[in-house]
Design a protein around this motif. Structure first.
Motif, PDB file in Angstrom:
ATOM      1  N   UNK A   3       0.834  -1.207   0.000  1.00 46.14           N
ATOM      2  CA  UNK A   3       0.000   0.000   0.000  1.00 46.14           C
ATOM      3  C   UNK A   3       0.866   1.253   0.000  1.00 46.14           C
ATOM      4  N   UNK A   4       1.904   1.239   0.848  1.00 45.06           N
ATOM      5  CA  UNK A   4       2.810   2.382   0.918  1.00 45.06           C
ATOM      6  C   UNK A   4       3.514   2.609  -0.415  1.00 45.06           C
ATOM      7  N   UNK A   5       3.964   1.532  -1.040  1.00 44.34           N
ATOM      8  CA  UNK A   5       4.654   1.646  -2.332  1.00 44.34           C
ATOM      9  C   UNK A   5       3.724   2.188  -3.409  1.00 44.34           C
ATOM     10  N   UNK A   6       2.485   1.716  -3.416  1.00 43.83           N
ATOM     11  CA  UNK A   6       1.512   2.198  -4.409  1.00 43.83           C
ATOM     12  C   UNK A   6       1.207   3.682  -4.184  1.00 43.83           C
ATOM     13  N   UNK A   7       1.068   4.085  -2.920  1.00 42.70           N
ATOM     14  CA  UNK A   7       0.820   5.497  -2.614  1.00 42.70           C
ATOM     15  C   UNK A   7       2.020   6.351  -3.014  1.00 42.70           C
ATOM     16  N   UNK A   8       3.220   5.846  -2.779  1.00 43.95           N
ATOM     17  CA  UNK A   8       4.436   6.564  -3.169  1.00 43.95           C
ATOM     18  C   UNK A   8       4.454   6.812  -4.673  1.00 43.95           C
ATOM     19  N   UNK A   9       4.113   5.800  -5.449  1.00 49.11           N
ATOM     20  CA  UNK A   9       4.063   5.956  -6.912  1.00 49.11           C
ATOM     21  C   UNK A   9       3.038   7.010  -7.314  1.00 49.11           C
ATOM     22  N   UNK A  10       1.878   6.994  -6.662  1.00 47.57           N
ATOM     23  CA  UNK A  10       0.839   7.985  -6.976  1.00 47.57           C
ATOM     24  C   UNK A  10       1.316   9.396  -6.625  1.00 47.57           C
ATOM     25  N   UNK A  11       2.013   9.530  -5.507  1.00 49.60           N
ATOM     26  CA  UNK A  11       2.526  10.846  -5.108  1.00 49.60           C
ATOM     27  C   UNK A  11       3.562  11.367  -6.092  1.00 49.60           C
TER      28      UNK A  11
END
Length: 173
Positions: free
Chosen positions: A111-119
């Motif tokens: 989840x953190x990695x996916x959010x990082x990519x979105x950011x």
């Protein structure tokens, strides 16, 4: 916990903060943006997350929102208005954006990695750069009220002194 170190160009702060919240909600994580000048290092933010989570778990939190509680601990202050100094503002900012799941697990890591990519895809992210590599010692000392005499009296690093201020928030409740 993931960190996005970057340079931001924020036109509308309210819209930017709202978008961070949406990305956090979409990925089931908490996101908080900081002006990098006020962050000593990764350990500073890790400690703030740890203490904020413990405060929430015990029902001792000041803020209703986990991101704001993390901000309070990172700033070492119980007053939200004073802690907000540590946040980003409109215009250009050297920033670090924290992404934190609720627990340490492979699911949270994803989840953190996916959010990082979105950011990283946000229009406000002007460039990726190591904003924590060279801490702004004068700003940190001023904000956390660390005196020259205190620094001279110890061999502790500035980061350790900042983390001490963060931990003292627990004692001062």
């Amino acid at each position: 916990m993931e960190l996005l170190e970057c340079r931001l160009s924020v036109d509308d702060l309210d819209a930017f903060v709202s978008r961070l919240g949406e990305i956090g909600d979409d990925h089931g994580v908490t996101i908080q943006a900081f002006d990098a000048r006020y962050v000593a290092d990764r350990n500073h933010l890790e400690r703030a997350v740890e203490l904020a989570d413990r405060s929430i778990e015990r029902g001792e939190n000041v803020a209703r929102d986990r991101a704001v509680e993390i901000l309070l601990y990172a700033a070492g202050r119980r007053q939200i208005d004073r802690a907000l100094e540590m946040g980003v503002g409109e215009g250009g900012n050297r920033a670090v954006i924290l992404i934190a799941g609720d627990e340490t697990s492979e699911v949270d890591d994803a989840r953190e990695s996916a959010a990082l990519e979105a950011l990283e895809e946000l229009e406000a992210v002007a460039s990726l750069e190591a904003t924590l590599a060279e801490p702004d010692e004068r700003t940190l000392c001023d904000f956390f009220e660390i005196t020259d005499a205190e620094r001279a009296a110890t061999d502790a690093s500035l980061s350790a002194l900042v983390r001490e201020r963060v931990a003292l928030l627990e004692v001062e409740k």
